[in-house]
Structure formats: C-alpha cells, structure tokens
Design a protein around this motif. Structure first.
Motif, PDB file in Angstrom:
ATOM      1  N   ARG A 100       0.738  -1.309  -0.085  1.00  0.00           N
ATOM      2  CA  ARG A 100       0.277   0.028  -0.054  1.00  0.00           C
ATOM      3  C   ARG A 100       0.729   1.286   0.076  1.00  0.00           C
ATOM      4  O   ARG A 100       2.019   1.178   0.591  1.00  0.00           O
ATOM      5  N   HIS A 101       0.516   2.260  -0.572  1.00  0.00           N
ATOM      6  CA  HIS A 101       1.049   3.579  -0.586  1.00  0.00           C
ATOM      7  C   HIS A 101       0.425   4.313   0.566  1.00  0.00           C
ATOM      8  O   HIS A 101      -0.538   4.782   0.625  1.00  0.00           O
ATOM      9  N   THR A 102       1.324   4.714   1.406  1.00  0.00           N
ATOM     10  CA  THR A 102       0.963   5.580   2.548  1.00  0.00           C
ATOM     11  C   THR A 102       1.978   6.497   2.965  1.00  0.00           C
ATOM     12  O   THR A 102       3.125   6.771   2.290  1.00  0.00           O
ATOM     13  N   TYR A 103       1.562   7.656   3.868  1.00  0.00           N
ATOM     14  CA  TYR A 103       2.633   8.371   4.506  1.00  0.00           C
ATOM     15  C   TYR A 103       1.920   8.613   5.971  1.00  0.00           C
ATOM     16  O   TYR A 103       0.751   8.871   6.266  1.00  0.00           O
ATOM     17  N   LEU A 104       3.022   8.763   6.860  1.00  0.00           N
ATOM     18  CA  LEU A 104       2.696   9.090   8.152  1.00  0.00           C
ATOM     19  C   LEU A 104       3.096  10.371   8.636  1.00  0.00           C
ATOM     20  O   LEU A 104       4.233  10.840   8.503  1.00  0.00           O
ATOM     21  N   LEU A 105       2.196  11.343   9.170  1.00  0.00           N
ATOM     22  CA  LEU A 105       2.339  12.377   9.542  1.00  0.00           C
ATOM     23  C   LEU A 105       2.014  12.347  10.907  1.00  0.00           C
ATOM     24  O   LEU A 105       1.046  12.437  11.614  1.00  0.00           O
ATOM     25  N   ASP A 106       3.448  12.669  11.506  1.00  0.00           N
ATOM     26  CA  ASP A 106       3.466  12.486  13.027  1.00  0.00           C
ATOM     27  C   ASP A 106       3.634  13.775  13.829  1.00  0.00           C
ATOM     28  O   ASP A 106       4.222  14.966  13.251  1.00  0.00           O
ATOM     29  N   GLY A 107       2.778  14.074  14.785  1.00  0.00           N
ATOM     30  CA  GLY A 107       2.664  15.631  15.217  1.00  0.00           C
ATOM     31  C   GLY A 107       3.886  16.030  15.688  1.00  0.00           C
ATOM     32  O   GLY A 107       4.168  17.381  15.655  1.00  0.00           O
ATOM     33  N   ASP A 108       4.804  15.258  16.436  1.00  0.00           N
ATOM     34  CA  ASP A 108       6.160  15.707  16.703  1.00  0.00           C
ATOM     35  C   ASP A 108       7.050  16.017  15.584  1.00  0.00           C
ATOM     36  O   ASP A 108       7.694  17.080  15.619  1.00  0.00           O
ATOM     37  N   ASN A 109       6.896  15.403  14.577  1.00  0.00           N
ATOM     38  CA  ASN A 109       8.039  15.444  13.354  1.00  0.00           C
ATOM     39  C   ASN A 109       7.474  16.739  12.588  1.00  0.00           C
ATOM     40  O   ASN A 109       8.306  17.632  12.171  1.00  0.00           O
TER      41      ASN A 109
END
Length: 627
Positions: A484-493
């Motif tokens: 699957r094509h994903t991306y994680l947006l982390d609040g700290d990052n």
C-alpha cells in the motif's frame, strides 16, 4: 358608517402610518425600562387590567416607593424582577396618531451585551440613556460603538434622572458635550440630547415645566417626526430566498422576504450566485396576488422560467449585483466566554445562507473607551475587533454599510450550537477575487485506483503517552508490507519543519491541527493512505479535519489510554516537567483534552499491546475495503 366600515377605515389608516424601530441602551440602572414603561403609560397604550397588574406588581416587586414602577412592564422574567435588572431583550409595540413603533429594551449589564446586539440589529434609532449623576460610563461607550457598527445612524441621548440633579442645565450641557466628543468618530447622522426624568415623565411624552431652559422636543415628539426613510430608500432590490414552495408540478414559488428595494410583476431579476437572468411572473402575498412588493414584505415570487435558485441564494436587481466571495473583512462583536481562536472552524450564517468559516486574521481590537485600534491576538467576551473571514464556499453579500440585512452574519459554535459572535461585513478581500479553482483532469479516485487502494486519512488521537504514534507506526508498516502507498504525519515530526513556528497555546494548537489537516487532505488527494498521529485535543478541529474530506475518507481512531497510565509511561518525560511547572498548557494537566464522542475506531489500550491494537485497525480497514 357601520362598524365594519369604521374598522376598515381604521386599519387602512394604521397601514399608512410609518414604522420606527428603536431601542434603549446604556449602562446598568440608567432607567431604560422605566423610560419605555413611562412612554407606554403616558401614551395610554396600557389596558386597565395591565395598569391594575402594574399597581399590584409595584407593591410586590417595585423599587419606587408608593409610585408605579414602570420597569415591571418590560422586565417580565422572574429573575429580572427579583434582581431589579434587565436580562433579556423585551419588545413592545405601540402607536400614536402619527406613527407606529416597535421598541426593544436592551440589558445594561456587560455580560448581556449579546442581547443588546440582538435588539440593535433591526433598530433605526437608539436611545442612549445616561444617568445625570454619573455621566458617561464604559457601557455608554460600548453600546454606542455597537450601535454604530450595526448601522444605526440616529441617536437620542437621554440624560435621565435629571430630577436628581435639580434639573441642572449645566450638568445636562456637560454630558451632551462629552457625548458629542465621544461619538464624533462613530458616523451618526443625528445626535439629539434630551434631559429626561423617566420616573416622573419629564420630557418623555410632553415637555416638562421644570426645565424652561430646554427648548428642544420631548422624546415622543422627536420619535414621531424624525425621518429615517431616506436611510434605506436608495437601496437596490434584494430578495433572500428562504424556501422553494412546490406543491404541484405547475407551481414553483420562491418564498422569502424583500430585504431591500421593491419589485413588480414583469421586473427583471438576476440570481445572485449564478448570474442567471429571469423575470417576475407573479407575486403572491399573505392575502393573495400583488402587483408590487417592497422592503419588509414576505412574499412568494414566481419566475418566468425554471432557473435554478434555492435557499441560500438571492434574487437581485440587474446591474447592481452583490459581492460573491469566500473571503472578506468584517467588524466582529465576540459573545463567547471562551476567547476567539484564529483558525477554528465555525458555522457562518447570513440571512438565508450558511457555510463553514474560519477567522483567518485579527487585524485589530477596538478599545471601547477611546475607539483606538489596538494590536491583539484574540478577542475576549464583549470585545470588538476587525477580522478577516474565510468561508468554505462563496456567499453572496453586500457590505453592511450598503445593506444591513445582506451584510451581516453570526458565527455559531459547531459543537455546542451556541452563537459566539455577530459580524458586519466591510468589504470582500481583493485576494479572493484573484484566486480561482483550476480544473484538474486527474482525480483523487484515478490516483487511488493506480495504487489499488482507497484514499483516506487515518487520524490517531489520544493523550501524550497513549501509544498512538507507536500504533500508527505499526499500522503503516503492515500496510507498506502489503504494497500500500502510505505516509505518516507525526505531530512531533511536523513541528520540526512545517509547524516549527507554533507553540502550545490553544491558539497555536488550533493552527497546528489546521495545517496538519490541510496537508493530509492534499496527500489523500494524491491517492495515499495518510496516517496522522497527533494529540489534536479539541473536538472542533478534529471535526474540521473530517469535513475537509469526502464521505468515509476520514477515519478517527481514538487511542484510549487512562491518564494515570500515560503519566506512568511518560516516554519523553513531559508529564514530569508539566507537574513541576516547567511546561505550560500541557494536555491533560493544565490544558484540556476533549474525548471523541463517536470515534470510527475506539482502541482501548488497557491490558493490550500495541501490536494487537494495530491488527484491530488493519482488520477494520480491510473489512471496509480501504486496503
């Protein structure tokens, strides 16, 4: 002449009388309710049973000794009578041989400013009362400013309780001069100072014998003769559509009220939002067919054709179109006890239209004492400022200066449904005229189809230390392993780059989530499965993020970990710093976390590992064909 003929003659005469809407305003205990009560009494607008009830109530609740307490005619709530104050706006109708009147008695207490705004919103004249013993007070300033912002152009300065200062001409003249100085920047067309004693009727319905030095009119004489028609007579036709009435296939009527101007059979009109022309075929009023309709009349208009027009739109005169924009500047009166947070989404409601909206900029706050423009980052309850507003969809409007009905709006809290502000539009923002949506041929669906998945935003919310980032990481790892094509947006990052300029005040938290949501929306538009891990403590911002996306594209995942467990884990040592006072506005300690009421996925983490919870998320997604 028989009885029916006499009644017809009477009602015909009443209909020909002009109507004046006015309100009383000012500070607490300046005598607003007493003034109106005295006016009703002296114009013999009270029935015998009302006078008898007033006499009885005066003995029970009155504060005027053996005299009639006229405040009791207006203060109908038990709480008002017990406290001797006005809380809600009270409206009364009365008539004289020369004119009809609707009067709004507004509260003087600062905490009820929102009620005063309600009364002023339709008034043509304001009676600003001032206690002769106390002179101008902060509420005098505030109410005068609001009256000006709400388009009232005529003011009566009633210097009341003049009997308590021995009918002093010097005191009256001094207060009148002070008020003229105060109001010189407010744009009132007329300011008429009148010395009054509402309790004893001096200069209320007739001239007083106690003040031979005063040569002006009594209050009632002034109200009967002031000309307010010319304030609106040049306004173009505006008809706000409230309802499409279609009882049969042969009848399609647009019901609403003529906001300004007039219209007749055969007149050309334009649909405001589309610009499509049409023509008036028929006009139907409450009593049947009409040839013409004018401002204030509620009618149903039938058009020559079936041009698209519905609630939220307007019919307008050709050649005088309203503005159509999704960004504008406005004066704003803030009502809520919670301060204004820039970037938070509200529901903006005009006369018939509504749209999600945000305050994008607070240009300045207006100091109510000297009307100076002050730099500010927020507005507190009853404060007034100038703001920029952005709506999710374009709305049709006039500037408030040109049309009070089509140039005003309210803001509604989308969670509590409470009205938090009233606004008056100054002008559309020029930048809104220069920005247009570019049509794109490759769609979100086609991009997602190439990836053999369904685009969505998986929004992980929970307290710091709840495990949301760990779970989100594991979910993305599983999805990635499946191709699957994903991306994680982390609040700290994202705070290291995109949001590095933001702190942790409520204002900054709102903006932090707004930016995260907008980026997540763009990534979902690219066809990705986007994972967002952020505390996102406020329900309003999570709802705003959901509404940026299509149906089923926003999945709220609440990682429900008890506060005590989060404190025990404290993986970054933040709770310890917060308890020592080294970190301010820390969620769960001295800043609230609003628990999701109905999350799409509710992960109760107590007694379960992150891997098991990640599997729950993956199973949920697979069952609903996200992957």
């Amino acid at each position: 002449m028989d009885m029916h003929a006499q009644l017809d003659t009477f009602f015909a005469a009443q209909e020909k009388k002009s109507l004046l809407r006015f309100l009383t305003c000012g500070s607490v205990d300046d005598g607003k309710s007493t003034l109106i009560g005295r006016l009703l009494y002296d114009t013999q607008m009270l029935f015998e049973d009302q006078v008898a009830a007033l006499e009885s109530d005066s003995r029970k609740h009155g504060a005027s000794g053996h005299d009639l307490d006229f405040t009791l005619l207006m203060d109908g709530l038990e709480a008002e009578r017990e406290q001797g104050i006005t809380i809600d706006v009270a409206y009364r109708f009365f008539t004289t041989t020369k004119r009809k009147f609707i009067v709004a008695d507004s509260p003087g207490h600062e905490q009820f400013t929102r009620n005063m705004v309600t009364g002023a919103s339709t008034a043509q004249l304001a009676i600003v009362l001032v206690d002769a013993r106390r002179g101008l007070l902060p509420q005098t300033h505030r109410h005068s400013l609001i009256a000006s912002l709400l388009g009232i152009r005529h003011v009566v300065l009633a210097v009341n309780k003049i009997d308590l200062v021995d009918y002093s001409e010097r005191i009256f003249s001094g207060i009148a001069a002070d008020y003229r100085s105060l109001a010189k920047e407010l744009g009132f067309a007329t300011i008429t100072p009148i010395p009054t004693s509402a309790r004893y009727g001096d200069n209320v319905a007739k001239r007083s014998r106690h003040m031979e030095w005063y040569s002006g009119p009594a209050l009632l004489q002034h109200l009967e003769t002031i000309d307010v028609v010319k304030d609106t007579e040049d306004q173009p036709f505006r008809f706000a559509i409230q309802y499409v009435n279609r009882p049969s296939a042969d009848f399609r009527g647009l019901a609403g009220t003529v906001s300004s101007g007039s219209i007749c059979e055969g007149s050309s009109v334009v649909v405001a939002k589309s610009g499509r022309p049409s023509r008036i075929k028929r006009i139907i009023g409450p009593r049947g067919e009409l040839v013409c309709a004018q401002e204030g009349q509620s009618v149903t208009l039938l058009l020559d054709d079936d041009v698209e027009a519905s609630r939220g739109n307007m019919l307008v005169a050709p050649g005088t179109p309203p503005h159509l924009a999704d960004q504008f500047a406005a004066n704003l009166v803030w009502f809520s006890e919670q301060p204004l947070l820039l970037g938070r989404s509200f529901l903006l409601r005009t006369e018939t239209d509504e749209s999600p909206a945000t305050i994008t900029d607070l240009k300045y706050r207006i100091n109510i004492n000297n009307f100076a423009q002050e730099a500010a980052k927020s507005l507190a309850i009853n404060e007034v400022g100038v703001v920029n507003v952005s709506t999710q969809t374009p709305i049709a409007f006039d500037t408030f200066q040109d049309n009070r009905a089509t140039g005003s709006f309210i803001l509604i809290n989308r969670i509590t449904n409470a009205t938090v502000a009233a606004g008056m539009i100054q002008h559309p923002l020029r930048r809104a005229e220069n920005i247009h949506w570019q049509e794109l041929h490759v769609t979100k669906a086609s991009r997602a189809r190439l990836k053999a998945q369904r685009a969505a935003v998986l929004w992980f919310t929970g307290l710091s230390g709840s495990g949301k980032s760990t779970i989100a990481n594991l979910v993305e790892k599983k999805l990635n392993a499946e191709g699957r094509h994903t991306y994680l947006l982390d609040g700290d990052n994202v705070r290291h780059g995109l949001n590095r300029d933001l702190g942790f005040t409520d204002q900054d938290r709102v903006e932090n989530i707004r930016r995260l949501a907008e980026v997540a929306k763009l990534m979902a538009d690219a066809g990705l499965l986007v994972l967002v891990s952020a505390i996102s403590p406020f329900e309003a911002e999570r709802r705003t993020a959901r509404e940026l996306l299509g149906d089923g594209e926003f999945v709220e995942i609440f990682v429900d970990t008890p506060f005590e467990e989060c404190v025990r884990r404290d993986p970054k040592g933040l709770y310890a710093k917060a308890f020592r006072g080294e970190i301010k506005n820390f969620t769960g300690v001295d800043s609230p976390y609003e628990v999701p009421g109905a999350p799409d996925i509710h992960l109760k983490s107590e007694g379960r590992g992150a891997s098991d919870l990640a599997i729950d998320v993956e199973d949920w997604l697979r069952e609903r064909c996200y992957c």
